[in-house]
Design a protein around this motif. Structure first.
Motif, PDB file in Angstrom:
ATOM      1  N   GLU A 129      -0.157   5.385  -1.111  1.00 29.10           N
ATOM      2  CA  GLU A 129      -1.402   4.617  -0.984  1.00 29.10           C
ATOM      3  C   GLU A 129      -1.732   3.901  -2.282  1.00 29.10           C
ATOM      4  O   GLU A 129      -2.287   2.793  -2.281  1.00 29.10           O
ATOM      5  CB  GLU A 129      -2.558   5.534  -0.598  1.00 29.10           C
ATOM      6  CG  GLU A 129      -3.894   4.806  -0.456  1.00 29.10           C
ATOM      7  CD  GLU A 129      -5.101   5.715  -0.464  1.00 29.10           C
ATOM      8  OE1 GLU A 129      -6.202   5.209  -0.732  1.00 29.10           O
ATOM      9  OE2 GLU A 129      -4.945   6.913  -0.205  1.00 29.10           O
ATOM     10  N   VAL A 170      -7.400   4.527   8.539  1.00 30.02           N
ATOM     11  CA  VAL A 170      -7.400   3.096   8.215  1.00 30.02           C
ATOM     12  C   VAL A 170      -7.548   2.373   9.545  1.00 30.02           C
ATOM     13  O   VAL A 170      -6.629   2.317  10.354  1.00 30.02           O
ATOM     14  CB  VAL A 170      -6.118   2.678   7.487  1.00 30.02           C
ATOM     15  CG1 VAL A 170      -6.130   1.180   7.199  1.00 30.02           C
ATOM     16  CG2 VAL A 170      -5.971   3.466   6.187  1.00 30.02           C
ATOM     17  N   THR A 209     -14.464   7.568   3.170  1.00 31.79           N
ATOM     18  CA  THR A 209     -13.145   8.104   3.518  1.00 31.79           C
ATOM     19  C   THR A 209     -12.650   7.580   4.859  1.00 31.79           C
ATOM     20  O   THR A 209     -11.690   8.108   5.414  1.00 31.79           O
ATOM     21  CB  THR A 209     -13.179   9.645   3.553  1.00 31.79           C
ATOM     22  OG1 THR A 209     -14.050  10.083   4.607  1.00 31.79           O
ATOM     23  CG2 THR A 209     -13.633  10.216   2.228  1.00 31.79           C
ATOM     24  N   TYR A 233     -11.351   4.002   6.228  1.00 32.04           N
ATOM     25  CA  TYR A 233     -10.938   2.777   5.544  1.00 32.04           C
ATOM     26  C   TYR A 233     -10.893   1.588   6.500  1.00 32.04           C
ATOM     27  O   TYR A 233      -9.822   1.092   6.859  1.00 32.04           O
ATOM     28  CB  TYR A 233      -9.592   3.008   4.854  1.00 32.04           C
ATOM     29  CG  TYR A 233      -9.628   4.197   3.938  1.00 32.04           C
ATOM     30  CD1 TYR A 233     -10.249   4.136   2.698  1.00 32.04           C
ATOM     31  CD2 TYR A 233      -9.077   5.416   4.337  1.00 32.04           C
ATOM     32  CE1 TYR A 233     -10.312   5.239   1.867  1.00 32.04           C
ATOM     33  CE2 TYR A 233      -9.131   6.521   3.507  1.00 32.04           C
ATOM     34  CZ  TYR A 233      -9.748   6.435   2.277  1.00 32.04           C
ATOM     35  OH  TYR A 233      -9.808   7.536   1.466  1.00 32.04           O
ATOM     36  N   ARG A 244     -15.808  -2.929   5.830  1.00 34.63           N
ATOM     37  CA  ARG A 244     -16.529  -1.659   5.812  1.00 34.63           C
ATOM     38  C   ARG A 244     -18.032  -1.895   5.681  1.00 34.63           C
ATOM     39  O   ARG A 244     -18.461  -2.735   4.882  1.00 34.63           O
ATOM     40  CB  ARG A 244     -16.041  -0.812   4.641  1.00 34.63           C
ATOM     41  CG  ARG A 244     -16.761   0.511   4.468  1.00 34.63           C
ATOM     42  CD  ARG A 244     -16.344   1.178   3.170  1.00 34.63           C
ATOM     43  NE  ARG A 244     -15.111   1.944   3.324  1.00 34.63           N
ATOM     44  CZ  ARG A 244     -14.394   2.391   2.284  1.00 34.63           C
ATOM     45  NH1 ARG A 244     -14.781   2.122   1.056  1.00 34.63           N
ATOM     46  NH2 ARG A 244     -13.302   3.091   2.492  1.00 34.63           N
ATOM     47  N   ARG A 255     -12.187  -5.956   2.703  1.00 34.61           N
ATOM     48  CA  ARG A 255     -11.152  -5.217   1.986  1.00 34.61           C
ATOM     49  C   ARG A 255      -9.733  -5.701   2.304  1.00 34.61           C
ATOM     50  O   ARG A 255      -8.763  -5.008   2.020  1.00 34.61           O
ATOM     51  CB  ARG A 255     -11.259  -3.732   2.335  1.00 34.61           C
ATOM     52  CG  ARG A 255     -12.609  -3.118   2.030  1.00 34.61           C
ATOM     53  CD  ARG A 255     -12.838  -1.779   2.733  1.00 34.61           C
ATOM     54  NE  ARG A 255     -11.739  -0.872   2.558  1.00 34.61           N
ATOM     55  CZ  ARG A 255     -11.553  -0.098   1.479  1.00 34.61           C
ATOM     56  NH1 ARG A 255     -12.431  -0.143   0.495  1.00 34.61           N
ATOM     57  NH2 ARG A 255     -10.515   0.702   1.401  1.00 34.61           N
TER      58      ARG A 255
END
Length: 493
Positions: free
Chosen positions: A186, A261, A315, A317, A321, A338
């Motif tokens: 990551e 995610v 937490t 993703y 967001r 993001r």
């Protein structure tokens, strides 16, 4: 990601109490959306840039603690791995010439930080994935000295119960197929995050617009074609981030359990939809509880911090967001975009930001919004295509059908971005500089991913093996990055 937590592991009782606090926070947040005054009269924008550290051979340099001590600037902070740092840019309004002033400030700041980093034997690079990373780099002590990162790593593997599989294949058959016993991969994914402060009543429109636009952003700005030395997707960071933080064993994937995610699965009508999904569908990874009684704070006329709800949100993703925050005792809401990779230059980063802020403003205010004319499934498919194919992707857009990214931007979206920035009150010279970079990038068909790929191919054709070609490409990348020349103007070897 940067806020510290108190523990690396949690008892069953702590997790149960945390779940109760998150649900209490959610109830209070719902009340606030109906009763409270949120700050949005002067919409603010913010910027975060994640960066890599390399040594003199353009290999990752695992010395962020020493580099940050040398830089001695609170704007620079740790990130997940010891070869990562992050630059946080204070929020500011968009109007006027602010972006040109920001470009000068950021370039000066990065030049100064890089000079300090070189004193420690490292240098700073802004790139979506550092191409010289290899699996053996994660066999050493790689994680930053921050309890949150270790706790997150441990929690993901406790939830998963087995090693993480990475399975990525590029257009020419190059492939990474490996198992990892940590979330180290990551850390390869370094990005730019754009923040936009919005009113509660306008949040859903701005989030939906950002989702619709995200595929175009990725295609235009792709800058992550190599991982573990292999040519993979144009923006490999998207799939790599999803796979490297996956808490689901294969059986839960087969059941359709949502990944951490998360692109999403529907258009929304309120910011509450997203926070409610967080609470309903995602187990806690970190379970730190505060002493705050959010209901009592609200009853006393103060804005509660809702620490547990915010930690839980951090937490999960999402590529766009939702953010709830309190500054100076006043709450506000933000969309955190993001999807963008770091780099290649500050000029490119600000061009990407200008395109986003301008286009998303108009898309959010259209009489017939794009999300009423496009299925969410089509939006998600666009995002996958853009990550895989970059600026060469073909995307669907309502009213235009399926078309190439350059045509979609030049004919349909760039005029909207100009209009949106003008409505923001952005100076004409700012619009011309940054949207001019986007236009020229489309005309040239060159972004960071295409330049990296072509440069490596040229060096290999001249006799270099892949590792040598990657280092040679990065050496040239670093020189152009330091000169702040937009990537579409960079010569090839």
């Amino acid at each position: 990601m940067g806020e510290e937590v108190r523990s690396r592991s949690y008892t069953r009782e702590e997790r149960q109490r945390y779940r109760e606090k998150v649900r209490q926070d959610l109830d209070v947040f719902e009340l606030m959306l109906h009763r409270s005054s949120f700050e949005f009269d002067r919409p603010m924008t913010g910027l975060e840039i994640e960066l890599n550290l390399v040594d003199e051979h353009f290999e990752p340099s695992f010395h962020n603690a020493e580099v940050l001590a040398a830089i001695a600037d609170p704007g620079y902070q740790t990130e997940l791995a010891q070869y990562n740092i992050e630059l946080n840019v204070p929020p500011r309004p968009l109007p006027g010439r602010a972006a040109l002033e920001l470009e000068e400030e950021l370039r000066a700041s990065l030049n100064a930080a890089d000079a300090r980093a070189r004193e420690t034997g490292s240098r700073i690079m802004a790139i979506g994935i550092l191409p010289t990373l290899r699996p053996e780099h994660y066999e050493r002590e790689w994680i930053s000295a921050n309890n949150r990162y270790s706790a997150l790593n441990d929690s993901i593997f406790v939830a998963r119960g087995e090693d993480i599989r990475l399975d990525l294949e590029g257009p020419d058959g190059e492939r990474v197929d490996a198992y990892c016993d940590s979330i180290a991969p990551e850390s390869a994914c370094t990005s730019v995050q754009l923040h936009l402060q919005v009113a509660p009543t306008g949040f859903a429109a701005h989030w939906n617009a950002a989702q619709a636009l995200s595929a175009v952003q990725v295609a235009l700005a792709a800058n992550s074609p190599y991982f573990f030395g292999r040519r993979l997707h144009a923006e490999t960071r998207i799939a790599l981030f999803q796979q490297s933080t996956d808490t689901r064993p294969i059986e839960l994937k087969n059941q359709g359990v949502r990944p951490r995610v998360f692109f999403g699965e529907r258009w929304i009508t309120s910011i509450f939809d997203l926070f409610e999904e967080n609470v309903r569908y995602f187990p806690a990874l970190l379970a730190d509880c505060s002493d705050e009684d959010p209901a009592a704070e609200l009853a006393a006329g103060r804005a509660p911090r809702l620490a547990e709800l915010r930690l839980h949100n951090g937490t999960i993703y999402r590529w766009n967001r939702p953010i709830y925050d309190v500054v100076g005792g006043v709450p506000h809401l933000r969309v955190e975009n993001r999807v963008l990779p770091a780099g290649p230059t500050i000029a490119d980063v600000l061009a990407n930001a200008a395109f986003y802020y301008g286009a998303v403003r108009v898309l959010a205010r259209q009489e017939r919004p794009v999300w009423t004319r496009m299925s969410f499934a089509a939006c998600a498919e666009n995002f996958e295509r853009a990550a895989r194919d970059g600026i060469d992707a073909r995307l669907y857009w309502p009213g235009a059908g399926e078309l190439c990214v350059d045509e979609l931007v030049l004919r349909h979206l760039l005029p909207l971005a100009h209009q949106g920035l003008e409505e923001w009150g952005v100076a004409p010279e700012v619009r011309e500089r940054y949207l001019g970079i986007i236009e020229a990038r489309c005309v040239a068909g060159v972004n960071g991913a295409t330049w990296q790929t072509q440069a490596v191919q040229r060096l290999e054709a001249q006799g270099a093996d892949r590792p040598t070609a990657l280092r040679g490409m990065l050496a040239r990348y670093a020189r152009h990055m330091a000169r702040n020349e937009p990537v579409h103007t960079w010569p090839l070897p």
